[in-house]
Design a protein around this motif. Sequence first.
Motif, mmCIF file in Angstrom:
data_model
loop_
_atom_site.group_PDB
_atom_site.id
_atom_site.type_symbol
_atom_site.label_atom_id
_atom_site.label_comp_id
_atom_site.label_asym_id
_atom_site.label_seq_id
_atom_site.Cartn_x
_atom_site.Cartn_y
_atom_site.Cartn_z
ATOM 1 N N THR A 1 8.177 5.211 21.491
ATOM 2 C CA THR A 1 9.085 6.193 20.880
ATOM 3 C C THR A 1 8.854 6.271 19.376
ATOM 4 N N ARG A 2 8.817 5.122 18.743
ATOM 5 C CA ARG A 2 8.710 5.066 17.274
ATOM 6 C C ARG A 2 7.427 5.729 16.775
ATOM 7 N N ILE A 3 6.306 5.439 17.402
ATOM 8 C CA ILE A 3 5.032 6.014 16.952
ATOM 9 C C ILE A 3 5.003 7.514 17.182
ATOM 10 N N ASN A 4 5.577 7.988 18.284
ATOM 11 C CA ASN A 4 5.652 9.435 18.501
ATOM 12 C C ASN A 4 6.496 10.108 17.423
ATOM 13 N N VAL A 5 7.640 9.504 17.089
ATOM 14 C CA VAL A 5 8.499 10.050 16.030
ATOM 15 C C VAL A 5 7.753 10.037 14.703
ATOM 16 N N GLU A 6 7.108 8.928 14.412
ATOM 17 C CA GLU A 6 6.404 8.796 13.136
ATOM 18 C C GLU A 6 5.237 9.771 13.028
ATOM 19 N N ASN A 7 4.457 9.904 14.097
ATOM 20 C CA ASN A 7 3.345 10.851 14.063
ATOM 21 C C ASN A 7 3.828 12.285 13.847
ATOM 22 N N SER A 8 4.909 12.634 14.515
ATOM 23 C CA SER A 8 5.476 13.977 14.344
ATOM 24 C C SER A 8 5.946 14.184 12.889
ATOM 25 N N ALA A 9 6.601 13.182 12.346
ATOM 26 C CA ALA A 9 7.086 13.279 10.968
ATOM 27 C C ALA A 9 5.934 13.321 9.971
ATOM 28 N N LEU A 10 4.929 12.488 10.188
ATOM 29 C CA LEU A 10 3.789 12.440 9.261
ATOM 30 C C LEU A 10 2.951 13.711 9.301
ATOM 31 N N ALA A 11 3.007 14.430 10.406
ATOM 32 C CA ALA A 11 2.272 15.698 10.509
ATOM 33 C C ALA A 11 2.800 16.714 9.489
ATOM 34 N N ARG A 12 3.997 16.474 8.975
ATOM 35 C CA ARG A 12 4.578 17.371 7.972
ATOM 36 C C ARG A 12 4.052 17.117 6.569
ATOM 37 N N LEU A 13 3.364 15.980 6.381
ATOM 38 C CA LEU A 13 2.823 15.670 5.060
ATOM 39 C C LEU A 13 1.533 16.432 4.804
ATOM 40 N N ALA A 14 1.221 16.589 3.527
ATOM 41 C CA ALA A 14 -0.008 17.280 3.132
ATOM 42 C C ALA A 14 -1.223 16.467 3.533
ATOM 43 N N VAL B 1 -0.504 8.539 2.816
ATOM 44 C CA VAL B 1 -1.255 7.399 2.289
ATOM 45 C C VAL B 1 -2.418 7.102 3.223
ATOM 46 N N SER B 2 -3.602 6.952 2.637
ATOM 47 C CA SER B 2 -4.790 6.693 3.458
ATOM 48 C C SER B 2 -5.606 5.518 2.920
ATOM 49 N N GLY B 3 -5.016 4.722 2.042
ATOM 50 C CA GLY B 3 -5.712 3.569 1.497
ATOM 51 C C GLY B 3 -5.292 2.281 2.182
ATOM 52 N N THR C 1 0.833 -1.212 0.000
ATOM 53 C CA THR C 1 0.000 0.000 0.000
ATOM 54 C C THR C 1 0.862 1.255 0.000
ATOM 55 N N LEU C 2 1.906 1.267 0.799
ATOM 56 C CA LEU C 2 2.780 2.441 0.875
ATOM 57 C C LEU C 2 3.698 2.556 -0.337
ATOM 58 N N GLY C 3 3.940 1.443 -1.008
ATOM 59 C CA GLY C 3 4.801 1.471 -2.187
ATOM 60 C C GLY C 3 6.185 1.996 -1.845
ATOM 61 N N ARG C 4 6.673 2.919 -2.644
ATOM 62 C CA ARG C 4 8.029 3.457 -2.429
ATOM 63 C C ARG C 4 8.148 4.292 -1.155
ATOM 64 N N GLN C 5 7.031 4.668 -0.561
ATOM 65 C CA GLN C 5 7.100 5.430 0.689
ATOM 66 C C GLN C 5 7.324 4.528 1.905
ATOM 67 N N TRP C 6 7.199 3.203 1.739
ATOM 68 C CA TRP C 6 7.411 2.306 2.867
ATOM 69 C C TRP C 6 8.896 2.203 3.178
ATOM 70 N N ASN C 7 9.206 2.153 4.466
ATOM 71 C CA ASN C 7 10.587 1.990 4.877
ATOM 72 C C ASN C 7 10.632 1.470 6.299
ATOM 73 N N THR C 8 11.757 0.863 6.656
ATOM 74 C CA THR C 8 11.956 0.463 8.045
ATOM 75 C C THR C 8 12.409 1.652 8.879
ATOM 76 N N MET D 1 -6.727 2.085 10.229
ATOM 77 C CA MET D 1 -5.964 2.487 11.421
ATOM 78 C C MET D 1 -4.711 3.229 10.998
ATOM 79 N N SER D 2 -4.120 3.950 11.921
ATOM 80 C CA SER D 2 -2.952 4.779 11.612
ATOM 81 C C SER D 2 -1.665 3.982 11.421
ATOM 82 N N HIS D 3 -1.462 2.935 12.203
ATOM 83 C CA HIS D 3 -0.185 2.216 12.179
ATOM 84 C C HIS D 3 -0.395 0.700 12.083
#
Length: 169
Positions: free
Chosen positions: A156-169, A110-112, A92-99, A118-120
């Motif tokens: 920790t990881r979800i807090n970092v990810e949520n903060s980073a994802l808040a920067r997306l459109a 991505v919202s599909g 679903t995330l395609g090239r945006q997926w990463n570890t 769910m978010s994560h």
Amino acid sequence: MSWYVALVAVVGIERLAELVVAQRNLAWSRERGGVEFGSAHYPVMVVLHTGLLVGCLAEVFWLHRPFIPALGWPMLAVVIAAQGLRWWCISTLGRQWNTRVVVIPGAERVSGGPYRLMSHPNYVAVVAEGIALPLVHSAWITAAVFTVLNAVLLYTRINVENSALARLA
């Protein structure tokens, strides 16, 4: 017991395949200005996930954990379902997926797929697998230790990810 070793080996090979996909996607993301967040916790995540695989085998061998069909078969089904969910997330995330947590400026969130539910969802797969893989062969200490340490890491990881994802459109 050799089938359990094979199962853990297959999961390990699957993890290596994920790393290949992640490295390819990381290069693609960086070419587009992708910025990584929270890189300090990444080595901890690698050690923890490697420890899960090692712990599964070590506990079964050293503590002579039995295969209990009433527990093992349902846990195997959970492991298989977790792999399905993980690869649904990856596709679903395609090239945006990463570890790693990498955000490409201007990319849309991505919202599909499972992300519409769910978010994560990938972390649901990680939690399920971290409990179920050891319990396939009654390695309850590994399941408990991984679950507790993973909960701390995911906080920790979800807090970092949520903060980073808040920067997306």
